[in-house]
Design a protein around this motif. Sequence first.
Motif, PDB file in Angstrom:
ATOM      1  N   LEU A  46       0.855  -1.187   0.000  1.00 31.66           N
ATOM      2  CA  LEU A  46       0.000   0.000   0.000  1.00 31.66           C
ATOM      3  C   LEU A  46       0.891   1.238   0.000  1.00 31.66           C
ATOM      4  N   ILE A  47       0.801   2.011  -1.071  1.00 34.09           N
ATOM      5  CA  ILE A  47       1.667   3.178  -1.295  1.00 34.09           C
ATOM      6  C   ILE A  47       0.866   4.448  -1.033  1.00 34.09           C
ATOM      7  N   GLY A  48       1.523   5.466  -0.520  1.00 36.42           N
ATOM      8  CA  GLY A  48       0.852   6.741  -0.331  1.00 36.42           C
ATOM      9  C   GLY A  48       1.711   7.723   0.429  1.00 36.42           C
ATOM     10  N   PRO A  49       1.353   9.007   0.383  1.00 37.18           N
ATOM     11  CA  PRO A  49       2.122  10.027   1.107  1.00 37.18           C
ATOM     12  C   PRO A  49       1.829   9.976   2.593  1.00 37.18           C
ATOM     13  N   ASP A 109       4.235   1.787   2.602  1.00 35.77           N
ATOM     14  CA  ASP A 109       5.456   2.564   2.422  1.00 35.77           C
ATOM     15  C   ASP A 109       5.159   3.742   1.501  1.00 35.77           C
ATOM     16  N   ALA A 110       5.880   4.822   1.688  1.00 37.42           N
ATOM     17  CA  ALA A 110       5.768   5.986   0.800  1.00 37.42           C
ATOM     18  C   ALA A 110       6.760   5.806  -0.345  1.00 37.42           C
ATOM     19  N   VAL A 111       6.354   5.067  -1.360  1.00 36.11           N
ATOM     20  CA  VAL A 111       7.221   4.777  -2.503  1.00 36.11           C
ATOM     21  C   VAL A 111       7.014   5.856  -3.562  1.00 36.11           C
ATOM     22  N   PHE A 112       8.096   6.427  -4.051  1.00 36.54           N
ATOM     23  CA  PHE A 112       8.004   7.502  -5.040  1.00 36.54           C
ATOM     24  C   PHE A 112       8.115   6.946  -6.455  1.00 36.54           C
ATOM     25  N   PRO A 113       7.301   7.456  -7.369  1.00 31.94           N
ATOM     26  CA  PRO A 113       7.358   6.961  -8.748  1.00 31.94           C
ATOM     27  C   PRO A 113       8.608   7.387  -9.500  1.00 31.94           C
ATOM     28  N   ASP A 114       9.277   8.438  -9.024  1.00 34.00           N
ATOM     29  CA  ASP A 114      10.468   8.905  -9.725  1.00 34.00           C
ATOM     30  C   ASP A 114      11.743   8.231  -9.212  1.00 34.00           C
ATOM     31  N   GLY A 133       4.801 -11.542  -7.380  1.00 39.16           N
ATOM     32  CA  GLY A 133       3.392 -11.619  -7.007  1.00 39.16           C
ATOM     33  C   GLY A 133       2.920 -10.476  -6.133  1.00 39.16           C
ATOM     34  N   LEU A 134       3.803  -9.530  -5.809  1.00 42.39           N
ATOM     35  CA  LEU A 134       3.419  -8.389  -4.986  1.00 42.39           C
ATOM     36  C   LEU A 134       2.408  -7.514  -5.730  1.00 42.39           C
ATOM     37  N   LEU A 135       1.328  -7.135  -5.040  1.00 43.10           N
ATOM     38  CA  LEU A 135       0.275  -6.316  -5.638  1.00 43.10           C
ATOM     39  C   LEU A 135       0.336  -4.900  -5.063  1.00 43.10           C
ATOM     40  N   PRO A 136       0.812  -3.900  -5.847  1.00 46.13           N
ATOM     41  CA  PRO A 136       0.878  -2.525  -5.339  1.00 46.13           C
ATOM     42  C   PRO A 136      -0.430  -1.778  -5.595  1.00 46.13           C
ATOM     43  N   VAL A 137      -0.830  -0.991  -4.608  1.00 43.71           N
ATOM     44  CA  VAL A 137      -2.006  -0.126  -4.713  1.00 43.71           C
ATOM     45  C   VAL A 137      -1.630   1.233  -4.135  1.00 43.71           C
ATOM     46  N   VAL A 138      -2.026   2.308  -4.811  1.00 42.29           N
ATOM     47  CA  VAL A 138      -1.695   3.672  -4.362  1.00 42.29           C
ATOM     48  C   VAL A 138      -2.910   4.265  -3.664  1.00 42.29           C
ATOM     49  N   LEU A 139      -2.673   4.797  -2.460  1.00 39.43           N
ATOM     50  CA  LEU A 139      -3.702   5.501  -1.696  1.00 39.43           C
ATOM     51  C   LEU A 139      -3.352   6.992  -1.751  1.00 39.43           C
ATOM     52  N   LEU A 140      -4.161   7.786  -2.472  1.00 37.74           N
ATOM     53  CA  LEU A 140      -3.780   9.176  -2.731  1.00 37.74           C
ATOM     54  C   LEU A 140      -4.977  10.117  -2.598  1.00 37.74           C
ATOM     55  N   PRO A 141      -5.272  10.573  -1.376  1.00 36.83           N
ATOM     56  CA  PRO A 141      -6.319  11.586  -1.215  1.00 36.83           C
ATOM     57  C   PRO A 141      -5.806  12.958  -1.626  1.00 36.83           C
ATOM     58  N   ASP A 161       4.225  21.260   6.801  1.00 35.07           N
ATOM     59  CA  ASP A 161       3.286  21.391   5.680  1.00 35.07           C
ATOM     60  C   ASP A 161       4.022  21.423   4.350  1.00 35.07           C
ATOM     61  N   GLU A 162       5.187  22.052   4.323  1.00 30.81           N
ATOM     62  CA  GLU A 162       5.951  22.137   3.088  1.00 30.81           C
ATOM     63  C   GLU A 162       6.420  20.752   2.634  1.00 30.81           C
ATOM     64  N   GLU A 163       6.860  19.930   3.604  1.00 29.12           N
ATOM     65  CA  GLU A 163       7.318  18.586   3.260  1.00 29.12           C
ATOM     66  C   GLU A 163       6.157  17.716   2.789  1.00 29.12           C
ATOM     67  N   VAL A 164       5.008  17.850   3.444  1.00 24.34           N
ATOM     68  CA  VAL A 164       3.833  17.074   3.039  1.00 24.34           C
ATOM     69  C   VAL A 164       3.420  17.442   1.617  1.00 24.34           C
ATOM     70  N   ALA A 165       3.409  18.742   1.315  1.00 22.96           N
ATOM     71  CA  ALA A 165       3.025  19.180  -0.038  1.00 22.96           C
ATOM     72  C   ALA A 165       4.025  18.685  -1.072  1.00 22.96           C
ATOM     73  N   ARG A 166       5.308  18.678  -0.727  1.00 25.70           N
ATOM     74  CA  ARG A 166       6.326  18.205  -1.665  1.00 25.70           C
ATOM     75  C   ARG A 166       6.148  16.714  -1.950  1.00 25.70           C
ATOM     76  N   ILE A 167       5.920  15.924  -0.886  1.00 19.88           N
ATOM     77  CA  ILE A 167       5.728  14.477  -1.057  1.00 19.88           C
ATOM     78  C   ILE A 167       4.468  14.201  -1.864  1.00 19.88           C
ATOM     79  N   HIS A 168       3.387  14.938  -1.567  1.00 16.35           N
ATOM     80  CA  HIS A 168       2.127  14.729  -2.275  1.00 16.35           C
ATOM     81  C   HIS A 168       2.291  15.034  -3.767  1.00 16.35           C
ATOM     82  N   GLY A 169       3.043  16.082  -4.071  1.00 14.99           N
ATOM     83  CA  GLY A 169       3.280  16.414  -5.475  1.00 14.99           C
ATOM     84  C   GLY A 169       4.042  15.329  -6.205  1.00 14.99           C
ATOM     85  N   ARG A 170       5.026  14.721  -5.534  1.00 12.35           N
ATOM     86  CA  ARG A 170       5.773  13.645  -6.168  1.00 12.35           C
ATOM     87  C   ARG A 170       4.893  12.405  -6.358  1.00 12.35           C
ATOM     88  N   MET A 171       3.969  12.165  -5.414  1.00 21.07           N
ATOM     89  CA  MET A 171       3.087  11.002  -5.518  1.00 21.07           C
ATOM     90  C   MET A 171       2.125  11.120  -6.704  1.00 21.07           C
TER      91      MET A 171
END
Length: 269
Positions: free
Chosen positions: A92-95, A171-176, A192-200, A220-230
């Motif tokens: 389960l991936i997400g910021p 885990d917070a896995v980044f696509p880049d 066989g690992l099944l990845p799913v992204v949780l992105l509100p 807040d700045e770090e959260v916004a940066r991580i969310h943008g990368r996600m």
Amino acid sequence: MQHAVGAPLPPPQGPGNGPWTHQAQHSGHPGQAGPPPPSVAPVPQPQAPPRVPMPPSPENTGHVQLPPGGPVPLPAPPAEPGTGAATLAVLLIGPAGAGKTTVAKLWAGRRRVPTAHVSLDDVREWVCSGFADPQAGWNDHSEAQYRLARRTCGFAARNFLANGISCILDDAVFPDRPVVGLGGWKRHVGPGLLPVVLLPGLEVVLERNAARSGNRRLSDEEVARIHGRMAGWYGSGLPIIDNSTYDVETTARVLDDVLARSIASPPVW
């Protein structure tokens, strides 16, 4: 010369004079040594064969031989709605603030078959002395501890799955960063690992992050940066759940439906 009268002193604690040693009595005046015993040649004793350590008995020790872990294959499609009784390996991936840990724990706890939840942040915090907190600055030390935690989580997941227990990791896995992100998880767990992204939405993530405490609360700045990368996960082919308007139970139910579709048609990653 007069001496004080009292109890006689105990014999010295030397070899053969301990309190549990039986001493032979010899004739003669008290205090005088008896005649020396005749000299007898020692009789050779047969040598006992070397002891071979025996494996512990399951009946006596509770020791259970575990099967070896190995790469996780793709699960068979379930014969009922949702994931049913399928043995799964889920990532389960997400910021930060997406609700990964809460949703993963609820999903694991509601399944009808044994399912474990392994959180990367929990495993990282097993390090007490020398913990490399990324909030104090991202460096080689914190990067090394993140990679070590991922390998540890992957090893745990493979052991659970080898024993018939499903596992969900978060885990917070980044696509880049595909080499140390999805590529690393695929190497640690298996194809066989099944990845799913949780992105509100960003507003929801900021609100949930503000309710955190300790070193898991980010600026807040770090959260916004991580969310943008996600946001880079859009268009990746991975299933994405926008749980901005879902409560935890609804999100866990949607996650189960998404995983059932992933089993039937695995994402290419």
